[in-house]
Write a protein that holds these residues in place. Structure first.
Motif, mmCIF file in Angstrom:
data_model
loop_
_atom_site.group_PDB
_atom_site.id
_atom_site.type_symbol
_atom_site.label_atom_id
_atom_site.label_comp_id
_atom_site.label_asym_id
_atom_site.label_seq_id
_atom_site.Cartn_x
_atom_site.Cartn_y
_atom_site.Cartn_z
ATOM 1 N N TRP A 56 -8.729 0.759 -0.295
ATOM 2 C CA TRP A 56 -8.199 -0.068 0.797
ATOM 3 C C TRP A 56 -9.345 -0.723 1.568
ATOM 4 C CZ3 TRP A 56 -5.171 4.661 3.120
ATOM 5 C CH2 TRP A 56 -4.172 5.060 2.219
ATOM 6 N N PRO A 80 -3.721 3.677 7.049
ATOM 7 C CA PRO A 80 -4.514 2.811 6.174
ATOM 8 C C PRO A 80 -5.421 1.865 6.939
ATOM 9 C CG PRO A 80 -2.198 2.166 6.104
ATOM 10 C CD PRO A 80 -2.269 3.453 6.852
ATOM 11 N N ILE A 117 0.847 -1.195 0.000
ATOM 12 C CA ILE A 117 0.000 0.000 0.000
ATOM 13 C C ILE A 117 0.879 1.239 0.000
ATOM 14 C CG2 ILE A 117 -1.592 1.381 1.402
ATOM 15 C CD1 ILE A 117 -2.809 -1.232 2.392
ATOM 16 N N MET A 170 -9.263 0.192 6.588
ATOM 17 C CA MET A 170 -9.357 -1.235 6.295
ATOM 18 C C MET A 170 -10.089 -1.991 7.404
ATOM 19 S SD MET A 170 -5.546 -1.903 4.707
ATOM 20 C CE MET A 170 -5.936 -3.561 4.114
#
Length: 264
Positions: free
Chosen positions: A29, A118, A11, A122
């Motif tokens: 994501w 992230p 990522i 997620m």
């Protein structure tokens, strides 16, 4: 969670502001995590933790590290209270040592924004244990590829291995371009991104490991290597041959390539 083998991921985590405003990358994501399902744990190789020798976090309840400055106060109030995984840290250490990679456990480190930014999108409930693996910027791509390959068995044990870095990462160019009002994608960043993407799609790890001497504009795309090295942990964990899914592709500010991949 499915019993199938989990992919490994790379990522490009972008600005810390993605934690507040997901944008298209953050939405990608989140959609990927929904398809993967809830793993037993997450092992995050983040560009924002560098050590002289490989280290893995063994913290039972890692703190949220706000390792940046000059952003809105709201960003510093974010807490990502995922538990750690001390037992898994010992397993990671054992796998790396089995591959003759001397590794230590850091008992007090928390999660930096390369990990939690992230993961907010997620796994927003912060209910999956997370541990981090440090980068060794002076040891190159082959070393990080070897670390990833040593950790490949974890994919069969419900552990999601994520390399969190950036496809390109020249912050001087990013801030200069932003100060000039943005504009078109920088040609050198596009050329570097395309060179890397072609070799990822074609399983050409033997060429990728020499990226710093072979890729066009490599040292401008990455004046320092720490944001590119997490890719090699993800590729190593993907095994000798992998199938590539492009999760996201695009540029932020004209010079930061935001590519994300899943490898199976």
């Amino acid at each position: 969670m499915s019993s199938r083998r989990l992919p490994s991921l790379f990522i490009s985590h972008g600005s810390p502001m993605h934690a507040l405003h997901a944008g298209a990358a953050g939405e990608a994501w989140a959609a990927l995590a929904q398809r993967i399902g809830k793993p037993r744990a997450i092992l995050m190789a983040s560009a924002h933790w560098e050590t002289n020798i490989p280290m893995v976090t063994g913290t039972a309840q890692p703190e949220t590290i706000h390792d940046f400055g000059g952003f809105p106060a709201e960003l510093y109030r974010i807490q990502y209270a995922a538990p750690g995984a001390p037992a898994l840290a010992e397993e990671v250490q054992g796998l790396l040592r089995k591959a003759d990679i001397c590794t230590g456990i850091e008992a007090n480190r928390g999660l930096d924004h390369g990990a939690w930014s992230p993961l907010l999108h997620m796994y927003p409930d912060a209910d999956v244990p997370v541990l981090q693996l440090a980068m060794q910027a002076d040891r190159g791509a082959r070393h990080h590829l070897a670390m990833g390959r040593a950790l490949e068995p974890l994919r069969d044990e419900g552990v999601l291995i994520i390399g969190s870095g950036h496809m390109t990462h020249n912050l001087r160019d990013f801030f200069t371009q932003r100060g000039q009002g943005g504009g078109a994608t920088a040609s050198y960043a596009r050329e570097f991104r395309d060179w890397v993407d072609q070799r990822i799609q074609e399983n050409r790890a033997d060429e990728l490991v020499d990226w710093n001497t072979q890729a066009p504009s490599a040292l401008r795309a990455h004046p320092t290597p720490e944001h590119f090295l997490p890719l090699f942990v993800a590729l190593g964990a993907a095994g000798e041959r992998w199938q590539t899914e492009t999760v996201f592709a695009g540029f932020e500010g004209g010079s930061l390539a935001m590519d994300a991949y899943a490898f199976a």
